[in-house]
Design a protein around this motif. Structure first.
Motif, PDB file in Angstrom:
ATOM      1  N   GLN A 296      -7.893   9.938   3.509  1.00 23.31           N
ATOM      2  CA  GLN A 296      -6.700  10.543   4.117  1.00 23.31           C
ATOM      3  C   GLN A 296      -7.188  11.546   5.150  1.00 23.31           C
ATOM      4  OE1 GLN A 296      -2.772  13.231   2.883  1.00 23.31           O
ATOM      5  NE2 GLN A 296      -3.833  12.044   1.309  1.00 23.31           N
TER       6      GLN A 296
ATOM      7  N   TYR B  19     -10.531  -3.377   6.616  1.00 22.68           N
ATOM      8  CA  TYR B  19      -9.807  -2.120   6.424  1.00 22.68           C
ATOM      9  C   TYR B  19      -8.533  -2.082   7.257  1.00 22.68           C
ATOM     10  CZ  TYR B  19     -14.430  -0.970   4.695  1.00 22.68           C
ATOM     11  OH  TYR B  19     -15.619  -1.006   4.022  1.00 22.68           O
TER      12      TYR B  19
ATOM     13  N   LEU C   5       0.847  -1.188   0.000  1.00 24.47           N
ATOM     14  CA  LEU C   5       0.000   0.000   0.000  1.00 24.47           C
ATOM     15  C   LEU C   5       0.887   1.243   0.000  1.00 24.47           C
ATOM     16  CD1 LEU C   5      -2.553  -1.167   2.736  1.00 24.47           C
ATOM     17  CD2 LEU C   5      -2.329  -1.897   0.363  1.00 24.47           C
TER      18      LEU C   5
ATOM     19  N   GLY D  91       1.378   5.427  -0.594  1.00 26.02           N
ATOM     20  CA  GLY D  91       0.691   6.710  -0.560  1.00 26.02           C
ATOM     21  C   GLY D  91       1.308   7.672   0.427  1.00 26.02           C
ATOM     22  N   HIS D  92       1.802   7.133   1.542  1.00 21.92           N
ATOM     23  CA  HIS D  92       2.449   7.994   2.536  1.00 21.92           C
ATOM     24  C   HIS D  92       3.726   8.608   1.945  1.00 21.92           C
ATOM     25  CE1 HIS D  92      -0.051   7.510   6.048  1.00 21.92           C
ATOM     26  NE2 HIS D  92      -0.063   6.207   5.905  1.00 21.92           N
TER      27      HIS D  92
ATOM     28  N   TRP E 173      -7.273   2.172   4.274  1.00 19.92           N
ATOM     29  CA  TRP E 173      -7.057   1.381   3.072  1.00 19.92           C
ATOM     30  C   TRP E 173      -8.041   0.208   3.021  1.00 19.92           C
ATOM     31  CZ3 TRP E 173      -2.597   3.268   0.488  1.00 19.92           C
ATOM     32  CH2 TRP E 173      -1.723   4.056   1.270  1.00 19.92           C
TER      33      TRP E 173
ATOM     34  N   ARG F 290      -4.244   7.343   7.234  1.00 25.46           N
ATOM     35  CA  ARG F 290      -4.871   6.872   5.997  1.00 25.46           C
ATOM     36  C   ARG F 290      -5.616   5.558   6.241  1.00 25.46           C
ATOM     37  NH1 ARG F 290      -1.400   9.490   1.116  1.00 25.46           N
ATOM     38  NH2 ARG F 290      -0.246  10.979   2.400  1.00 25.46           N
TER      39      ARG F 290
ATOM     40  N   SER G 273      -3.391   3.485   8.930  1.00 25.52           N
ATOM     41  CA  SER G 273      -1.948   3.713   9.098  1.00 25.52           C
ATOM     42  C   SER G 273      -1.697   5.161   9.477  1.00 25.52           C
ATOM     43  CB  SER G 273      -1.193   3.373   7.808  1.00 25.52           C
ATOM     44  OG  SER G 273      -1.673   4.152   6.718  1.00 25.52           O
TER      45      SER G 273
ATOM     46  N   GLU H 265      -6.385   3.215  -1.392  1.00 19.76           N
ATOM     47  CA  GLU H 265      -6.492   4.217  -0.334  1.00 19.76           C
ATOM     48  C   GLU H 265      -7.887   4.811  -0.390  1.00 19.76           C
ATOM     49  OE1 GLU H 265      -4.822   8.653   0.497  1.00 19.76           O
ATOM     50  OE2 GLU H 265      -3.270   7.156   0.052  1.00 19.76           O
TER      51      GLU H 265
END
Length: 261
Positions: free
Chosen positions: A233, A210, A192, A194-195, A223, A221, A213, A230
């Protein structure tokens, strides 16, 4: 709700009103990890002072001090039946304790750097640990044997957790990724992305659908486990997010941060 702080204290809060209920004092250094027992009657805390402590959640009284680690304690958790406590430490070990007596039962060795995160499987038969050595290990609680070593992260592993059904493990890392693993085979299933900075904390929702994080990028976030997408946020913190968790009913998320909130 319970939280640990760099002011050496453990705090209990009313999750509905936000009111502070208790301040538990006794540690001699930063509190790094806290958890409730399954029945809610006790709290376990770990600290840089090398100790693990058990508290009465109603009165705030310190009941036991578990000593044995040679360096600071980074992570603690109760077993699902409440009989055991697992702790991870800068001394590179994972230790199992009797929660009633405080006796050390097992020392699990195999990591080659600081153990940053530990957790029990839902059935209580296994333990997962993450480390600055970039690996995730799975252990047998009864024998202390290392069963699997999950490798793939490109930097230090900061947080690990089992899914509610025990079939998956989630891990977060300084490599900015969250990864999903098959707990039986050790196969990496999803990554995953995105961060924008180190992932500091990960957790599953109670229904297992789900993942949440937290990161040094100040965001939380959410997921989708099946797709890795994602979904949300959450922003608002003004500094690094250090810890995240779902409420027992899955309707809420709590996050802690270096911004003191």
């Amino acid at each position: 709700m319970v939280s640990g702080s760099s002011d050496y204290s453990v705090y209990m809060w009313n999750s509905s009103t936000g009111a502070e209920l208790l301040q538990l004092t006794g540690h001699n250094d930063e509190v790094t990890s806290v958890a409730f027992s399954p029945d809610g009657n006790y709290i376990v805390s770990g600290s840089w002072d090398k100790s693990v402590r058990i508290w009465n959640s109603s009165t705030g009284a310190e009941l036991l001090q578990l000593t044995g680690h040679n360096e600071g304690v980074t992570s603690v958790a109760f077993s699902p039946d409440g009989k055991y406590i697992v702790s991870g430490s800068w001394d590179e070990s994972v230790r199992i304790w009797n929660s009633s007596t405080g006796a050390e039962l097992l020392q699990l060795t195999g990591h080659t750097h600081v153990v940053t995160s530990v957790a029990f499987s839902p059935d209580g038969n296994y333990i997962v640990s993450g480390s600055l050595d970039r690996s995730v290990h799975i252990w047998n609680l009864s024998t202390g044997a290392e069963l699997l070593q999950l490798t793939g992260h490109n930097d230090e592993v900061t947080s690990v957790a089992f899914s509610p059904d025990g079939n998956y493990i989630v891990s977060g890392s300084q490599d900015e990724s969250v990864r999903i693993w098959n707990s039986s085979t050790g196969a990496e299933l999803l990554q995953l992305i995105g961060h924008n900075d180190e992932v500091t904390s990960v957790a599953f929702s109670p229904d297992g659908n789900y993942i949440v994080s937290g990161s040094q990028d100040k965001s939380v976030r959410i997921w989708n486990l099946s797709t890795g997408a994602e979904l949300l946020q959450l922003t608002g913190h003004n500094d690094e997010v250090t810890s995240v968790a779902f409420s027992p009913d899955g309707n809420y998320i709590v996050s802690g941060s270096r911004d003191k909130s």
